[in-house]
Design a protein around this motif. Structure first.
Motif, PDB file in Angstrom:
ATOM      1  N   TYR A 150       1.224   4.369  -2.784  1.00  0.00           N
ATOM      2  CA  TYR A 150       1.210   5.808  -2.496  1.00  0.00           C
ATOM      3  C   TYR A 150       2.386   6.513  -3.162  1.00  0.00           C
ATOM      4  O   TYR A 150       2.215   7.579  -3.755  1.00  0.00           O
ATOM      5  CB  TYR A 150       1.253   6.076  -0.989  1.00  0.00           C
ATOM      6  N   ALA A 181       5.942   8.412   2.602  1.00  0.00           N
ATOM      7  CA  ALA A 181       5.554   7.040   2.255  1.00  0.00           C
ATOM      8  C   ALA A 181       6.793   6.177   2.025  1.00  0.00           C
ATOM      9  O   ALA A 181       6.845   5.018   2.470  1.00  0.00           O
ATOM     10  CB  ALA A 181       4.649   7.035   1.027  1.00  0.00           C
ATOM     11  N   SER A 197       1.551   6.756  -6.767  1.00  0.00           N
ATOM     12  CA  SER A 197       0.418   7.654  -6.995  1.00  0.00           C
ATOM     13  C   SER A 197       0.821   9.121  -6.853  1.00  0.00           C
ATOM     14  O   SER A 197       0.444   9.963  -7.677  1.00  0.00           O
ATOM     15  CB  SER A 197      -0.697   7.314  -6.004  1.00  0.00           C
ATOM     16  N   TYR A 198       1.590   9.422  -5.813  1.00  0.00           N
ATOM     17  CA  TYR A 198       2.049  10.799  -5.643  1.00  0.00           C
ATOM     18  C   TYR A 198       2.947  11.209  -6.809  1.00  0.00           C
ATOM     19  O   TYR A 198       2.895  12.341  -7.271  1.00  0.00           O
ATOM     20  CB  TYR A 198       2.778  10.986  -4.315  1.00  0.00           C
ATOM     21  N   SER A 258       4.494  14.060   1.016  1.00  0.00           N
ATOM     22  CA  SER A 258       3.750  12.810   1.204  1.00  0.00           C
ATOM     23  C   SER A 258       4.469  11.633   0.564  1.00  0.00           C
ATOM     24  O   SER A 258       4.531  10.542   1.145  1.00  0.00           O
ATOM     25  CB  SER A 258       2.346  12.952   0.621  1.00  0.00           C
ATOM     26  N   GLN A 259       5.015  11.847  -0.616  1.00  0.00           N
ATOM     27  CA  GLN A 259       5.758  10.785  -1.288  1.00  0.00           C
ATOM     28  C   GLN A 259       6.996  10.404  -0.477  1.00  0.00           C
ATOM     29  O   GLN A 259       7.291   9.228  -0.293  1.00  0.00           O
ATOM     30  CB  GLN A 259       6.152  11.220  -2.706  1.00  0.00           C
ATOM     31  N   GLU A 301       0.825  -1.201   0.000  1.00  0.00           N
ATOM     32  CA  GLU A 301       0.000   0.000   0.000  1.00  0.00           C
ATOM     33  C   GLU A 301       0.868   1.264   0.000  1.00  0.00           C
ATOM     34  O   GLU A 301       0.592   2.225  -0.722  1.00  0.00           O
ATOM     35  CB  GLU A 301      -0.943   0.000   1.202  1.00  0.00           C
TER      36      GLU A 301
END
Length: 142
Positions: A18, A53, A21-22, A49-50, A14
């Motif tokens: 991420y 993650a 996706s980022y 955020s990346q 998951e």
């Protein structure tokens, strides 16, 4: 595979999603977008955020190796010691940790030119490469 390891693998997958996706979100940014302060801060948020993650992936991977890390930097070192990261990967990982720390702790102090460089030269794709190395180490196909 035990229950804990199974859960760790699911979380690892998951987190990798991420990171990817980022990165896909950042792919849409243009130089013109980054001249708009709202879009610029949006890019900064995606980068932060990346980075987070990827750091979480490193810590989870260390746990899957049956080890523990004192901090996120130590997690990267453990991955290098155990052959997941090369020395250059570890240096890149440490730069990512420093960048994330700067964004989290001193949001306004981050130089806008650095953010623009990372986005426009697609340097955030290096995080995807590190995430893939972690996932490949555990034989997972995303």
């Amino acid at each position: 595979m035990g229950d804990t390891a199974f859960k760790d693998m699911a979380i690892l997958r998951e987190l990798a999603r991420y990171v990817f996706s980022y990165g896909a979100g950042l792919d849409r940014y243009t130089a013109e977008d980054l001249e708009d302060s709202k879009r610029l801060y949006g890019a900064m948020y995606l980068l932060m955020s990346q980075s987070q993650a990827l750091i979480d992936m490193a810590e989870r991977a260390v746990s899957l190796l049956g080890l523990s890390a004192r901090c996120c930097a130590d997690a990267g070192g453990q991955l290098m010691i155990h052959g997941v990261f090369t020395e250059n990967d570890f240096k890149l990982y440490m730069n990512i940790v420093k960048f994330r720390n700067a964004l989290v702790n001193k949001y306004q102090v981050v130089k806008i030119e650095i953010v623009k460089d990372i986005v426009l030269n697609r340097r955030y794709k290096q995080l995807i490469d590190l995430a893939l190395k972690i996932v490949e180490r555990f034989g997972e196909d995303l």
